[in-house]
Write a protein that holds these residues in place. Structure first.
Motif, PDB file in Angstrom:
ATOM      1  N   LEU A   1      -9.055  -1.009   7.929  1.00  0.00           N
ATOM      2  CA  LEU A   1     -10.094  -0.088   7.469  1.00  0.00           C
ATOM      3  C   LEU A   1      -9.898   1.301   8.067  1.00  0.00           C
ATOM      4  N   LEU A   2      -9.538   1.359   9.360  1.00  0.00           N
ATOM      5  CA  LEU A   2      -9.318   2.656  10.003  1.00  0.00           C
ATOM      6  C   LEU A   2      -8.156   3.404   9.341  1.00  0.00           C
ATOM      7  N   VAL A   3      -7.089   2.666   9.037  1.00  0.00           N
ATOM      8  CA  VAL A   3      -5.938   3.295   8.371  1.00  0.00           C
ATOM      9  C   VAL A   3      -6.336   3.809   6.988  1.00  0.00           C
ATOM     10  N   ASN A   4      -7.118   3.015   6.266  1.00  0.00           N
ATOM     11  CA  ASN A   4      -7.554   3.432   4.931  1.00  0.00           C
ATOM     12  C   ASN A   4      -8.475   4.648   4.987  1.00  0.00           C
ATOM     13  N   LEU A   5      -9.363   4.678   5.985  1.00  0.00           N
ATOM     14  CA  LEU A   5     -10.259   5.829   6.134  1.00  0.00           C
ATOM     15  C   LEU A   5      -9.466   7.088   6.462  1.00  0.00           C
ATOM     16  N   ALA A   6      -8.419   6.928   7.291  1.00  0.00           N
ATOM     17  CA  ALA A   6      -7.567   8.077   7.595  1.00  0.00           C
ATOM     18  C   ALA A   6      -6.844   8.545   6.324  1.00  0.00           C
ATOM     19  N   SER A   7      -6.412   7.603   5.493  1.00  0.00           N
ATOM     20  CA  SER A   7      -5.746   7.945   4.239  1.00  0.00           C
ATOM     21  C   SER A   7      -6.710   8.648   3.293  1.00  0.00           C
ATOM     22  N   VAL A   8      -7.946   8.158   3.241  1.00  0.00           N
ATOM     23  CA  VAL A   8      -8.966   8.795   2.406  1.00  0.00           C
ATOM     24  C   VAL A   8      -9.196  10.229   2.856  1.00  0.00           C
TER      25      VAL A   8
ATOM     26  N   VAL B   1     -13.938 -11.869  -4.291  1.00  0.00           N
ATOM     27  CA  VAL B   1     -14.250 -11.779  -5.725  1.00  0.00           C
ATOM     28  C   VAL B   1     -14.922 -10.444  -6.035  1.00  0.00           C
ATOM     29  N   ILE B   2     -15.883 -10.053  -5.183  1.00  0.00           N
ATOM     30  CA  ILE B   2     -16.569  -8.772  -5.405  1.00  0.00           C
ATOM     31  C   ILE B   2     -15.577  -7.618  -5.322  1.00  0.00           C
ATOM     32  N   GLY B   3     -14.689  -7.673  -4.321  1.00  0.00           N
ATOM     33  CA  GLY B   3     -13.684  -6.628  -4.179  1.00  0.00           C
ATOM     34  C   GLY B   3     -12.763  -6.557  -5.382  1.00  0.00           C
ATOM     35  N   ALA B   4     -12.395  -7.721  -5.915  1.00  0.00           N
ATOM     36  CA  ALA B   4     -11.528  -7.761  -7.093  1.00  0.00           C
ATOM     37  C   ALA B   4     -12.204  -7.124  -8.299  1.00  0.00           C
ATOM     38  N   LEU B   5     -13.496  -7.374  -8.475  1.00  0.00           N
ATOM     39  CA  LEU B   5     -14.233  -6.792  -9.595  1.00  0.00           C
ATOM     40  C   LEU B   5     -14.332  -5.269  -9.462  1.00  0.00           C
ATOM     41  N   VAL B   6     -14.559  -4.791  -8.242  1.00  0.00           N
ATOM     42  CA  VAL B   6     -14.650  -3.345  -8.011  1.00  0.00           C
ATOM     43  C   VAL B   6     -13.316  -2.674  -8.322  1.00  0.00           C
TER      44      VAL B   6
ATOM     45  N   HIS C   1       0.843  -1.196   0.000  1.00  0.00           N
ATOM     46  CA  HIS C   1       0.000   0.000   0.000  1.00  0.00           C
ATOM     47  C   HIS C   1       0.883   1.252   0.000  1.00  0.00           C
ATOM     48  N   ALA C   2       1.889   1.280   0.881  1.00  0.00           N
ATOM     49  CA  ALA C   2       2.807   2.417   0.953  1.00  0.00           C
ATOM     50  C   ALA C   2       3.624   2.532  -0.330  1.00  0.00           C
ATOM     51  N   GLY C   3       3.990   1.389  -0.917  1.00  0.00           N
ATOM     52  CA  GLY C   3       4.751   1.404  -2.163  1.00  0.00           C
ATOM     53  C   GLY C   3       3.977   2.044  -3.303  1.00  0.00           C
ATOM     54  N   ALA C   4       2.677   1.746  -3.375  1.00  0.00           N
ATOM     55  CA  ALA C   4       1.843   2.345  -4.419  1.00  0.00           C
ATOM     56  C   ALA C   4       1.735   3.853  -4.218  1.00  0.00           C
ATOM     57  N   MET C   5       1.624   4.294  -2.960  1.00  0.00           N
ATOM     58  CA  MET C   5       1.587   5.727  -2.685  1.00  0.00           C
ATOM     59  C   MET C   5       2.917   6.385  -3.046  1.00  0.00           C
ATOM     60  N   LEU C   6       4.002   5.618  -2.881  1.00  0.00           N
ATOM     61  CA  LEU C   6       5.325   6.162  -3.173  1.00  0.00           C
ATOM     62  C   LEU C   6       5.465   6.541  -4.645  1.00  0.00           C
ATOM     63  N   ILE C   7       4.807   5.794  -5.524  1.00  0.00           N
ATOM     64  CA  ILE C   7       4.839   6.120  -6.955  1.00  0.00           C
ATOM     65  C   ILE C   7       4.286   7.523  -7.188  1.00  0.00           C
TER      66      ILE C   7
ATOM     67  N   ILE D   1      -9.191   4.006  -1.565  1.00  0.00           N
ATOM     68  CA  ILE D   1     -10.615   3.683  -1.589  1.00  0.00           C
ATOM     69  C   ILE D   1     -10.810   2.191  -1.890  1.00  0.00           C
ATOM     70  N   ALA D   2     -10.032   1.664  -2.834  1.00  0.00           N
ATOM     71  CA  ALA D   2     -10.118   0.241  -3.175  1.00  0.00           C
ATOM     72  C   ALA D   2      -9.753  -0.611  -1.976  1.00  0.00           C
ATOM     73  N   ASP D   3      -8.687  -0.212  -1.277  1.00  0.00           N
ATOM     74  CA  ASP D   3      -8.268  -0.961  -0.093  1.00  0.00           C
ATOM     75  C   ASP D   3      -9.339  -0.893   0.994  1.00  0.00           C
ATOM     76  N   ALA D   4      -9.959   0.284   1.151  1.00  0.00           N
ATOM     77  CA  ALA D   4     -11.020   0.427   2.145  1.00  0.00           C
ATOM     78  C   ALA D   4     -12.229  -0.437   1.778  1.00  0.00           C
ATOM     79  N   ALA D   5     -12.566  -0.477   0.489  1.00  0.00           N
ATOM     80  CA  ALA D   5     -13.693  -1.295   0.041  1.00  0.00           C
ATOM     81  C   ALA D   5     -13.435  -2.774   0.308  1.00  0.00           C
ATOM     82  N   VAL D   6     -12.199  -3.215   0.048  1.00  0.00           N
ATOM     83  CA  VAL D   6     -11.844  -4.617   0.315  1.00  0.00           C
ATOM     84  C   VAL D   6     -11.940  -4.901   1.810  1.00  0.00           C
ATOM     85  N   SER D   7     -11.501  -3.948   2.647  1.00  0.00           N
ATOM     86  CA  SER D   7     -11.578  -4.139   4.099  1.00  0.00           C
ATOM     87  C   SER D   7     -13.025  -4.267   4.564  1.00  0.00           C
ATOM     88  N   VAL D   8     -13.907  -3.414   4.028  1.00  0.00           N
ATOM     89  CA  VAL D   8     -15.332  -3.476   4.392  1.00  0.00           C
ATOM     90  C   VAL D   8     -15.934  -4.823   3.976  1.00  0.00           C
ATOM     91  N   LEU D   9     -15.652  -5.232   2.745  1.00  0.00           N
ATOM     92  CA  LEU D   9     -16.167  -6.520   2.264  1.00  0.00           C
ATOM     93  C   LEU D   9     -15.608  -7.676   3.075  1.00  0.00           C
TER      94      LEU D   9
END
Length: 427
Positions: free
Chosen positions: A141-148, A327-332, A65-71, A297-305
């Motif tokens: 999820l809390l970390v992702n919401l803080a990032s959002v 599977v649902i998270g992957a499609l989203v 997650h941090a690596g993707a943000m680093l880009i 947002i994608a990471d948060a959605a996966v956490s919720v699911l």
């Protein structure tokens, strides 16, 4: 014989085409990286101390997650530091789109991995340690919401260069027309509107039925301001409607006298709220911060699911709910990845995100009696468009600066190259 002139509106010849919120978005992205990195260290160290493999695994996931943000963060920093580097012919404004495209590919790979793991668990279920898995999913999820929250505001999907590309629409009509009035006379019914779509506001007159026609030289509009000031607007033929050659100054509160072949009609225009235009927003959008936002947002959605799937699996014994949520998270995620890849890929290939801008540039030149031989409009950075236009003219006195002045009216058009080709009649 051709005359060339290169001009940069608003940016000078340094070719700096960064978004208006570039530094702010850069700071937000680094803050998210710091948050994710701190959580990564806490989870990996805590998992090692307490013997929790699940905690260590989530810590390693947080590292990706941090690596993707680093880009995104490195793209912002590099683009800012090299903004004036002349080796970049059109500046570094597109670096954010390149980073966004890269992040979209990473998101697509993550979606494939999640889908593969979820489908494999359908056929080979593994035991789930609910007491550990649910709290870790909630923590993620809390970390992702803080990032959002850190990346939120108008930065993820809306305009990033408000000072470079505002567009307003008057009234409450849908589409790109503002305040609209219907005129009914002996010649039929017509619609008069104030039109703003990436250009200064103009009048448009259109017949209600295709069988009705109007000649531009037989129509005019005179506006009378509250202070008594008058302005006459002449019209040019367009495809199925007439458009005023002159801009309508702000504010749009005045009495208009419409001169039609069958008589005069008086209409009152009132000033209304301003709304943003979708095409301008697309031209101004910062896809780098958008990619970072989509990732969290994608990471948060996966956490919720995952939390929903785990709770249902524990409560009802529906072990299949956990991989189904995957599977649902992957499609989203795959859907978001495709949208980001499509938009950034188009910009990297110099596809014009605002086709109407090219139409407006063409109309301004042709309204002066000249011909457009070639015209290219593309995006060089958030809120910055560039254009190359080749003009054929019968007027030998018209230099590239003449067309530069005419085109300068378009907001967001930051760099223009003009080629003037005098015809035989002008030589």
């Amino acid at each position: 014989m051709s005359d060339f002139e290169d001009s940069a509106f608003g940016a000078g010849h340094d070719h700096i085409f960064l978004g208006a919120a570039h530094e702010d978005n850069e700071r937000r992205t680094w803050m998210v990286i710091a948050l994710c990195s701190a959580m990564m260290v806490i989870e990996i160290v805590g998992g090692g101390l307490f013997g929790s493999l699940a905690l260590v695994a989530d810590g390693l996931h947080m590292s990706t997650h941090a690596g993707a943000m680093l880009i995104a963060a490195l793209a912002y920093t590099y683009a800012r530091r090299h903004a004036a580097d002349r080796r970049f012919v059109f500046g570094t404004g597109k670096l954010g789109d390149l980073a966004g495209f890269t992040s979209a590919i990473v998101l697509a790979m993550i979606a494939l991995l999640i889908a593969y793991e979820a489908i494999s668990r359908f056929f080979s279920p593994v035991p789930i340690h609910f007491s550990q898995a649910i709290p870790i999913a909630a923590l993620g999820l809390l970390v992702n919401l803080a990032s959002v929250w850190l990346l939120s505001g108008d930065h993820h999907g809306h305009s990033h260069g408000h000072s470079h590309g505002h567009n307003h629409s008057h009234g409450h009509e849908q589409g790109h027309e503002g305040e609209t009035h219907r005129i009914v006379g002996s010649a039929g019914a017509f619609v008069l509107s104030v039109f703003e779509d990436g250009v200064p506001p103009v009048f448009r007159i259109a017949p209600e039925t295709a069988s009705m026609t109007l000649q531009a030289n037989a129509v005019s509009v005179t506006t009378i301001r509250p202070d008594g000031a008058r302005q006459v607007f002449m019209f040019a033929d367009r495809d199925g409607y007439l458009e005023s050659k002159e801009d309508i100054p702000e504010p749009h509160a005045f009495r208009a006298i419409v001169h039609l072949p069958d008589g005069e009609y008086q209409i009152e225009f009132e000033e209304h709220e301003h709304d943003h235009d979708d095409a301008q927003a697309a031209a101004n959008r910062d896809h780098n911060i958008r990619s970072a936002y989509v990732h969290v947002i994608a990471d948060a959605a996966v956490s919720v699911l995952a939390i929903i799937g785990l709770l249902l699996a524990r409560a009802f014994g529906w072990v299949w709910m956990d991989p189904l949520a995957g599977v649902i998270g992957a499609l989203v995620i795959a859907n978001w990845s495709w949208g980001l890849m499509r938009d950034t890929g188009g910009i990297l290939l110099d596809m014009n995100p605002d086709k109407r801008m090219a139409e407006h540039v063409r109309h301004v030149i042709e309204d002066n009696g000249d011909a457009v031989l070639d015209l290219h409009v593309w995006r060089v950075g958030p809120g910055h468009m560039s254009a190359i236009v080749s003009v054929a003219t019968d007027d030998a006195q018209r230099s590239p600066s003449f067309y530069r002045t005419a085109i300068k009216r378009f907001k967001g058009l930051s760099h223009v190259t003009v080629e003037v080709n005098p015809t035989l009649a002008a030589r």
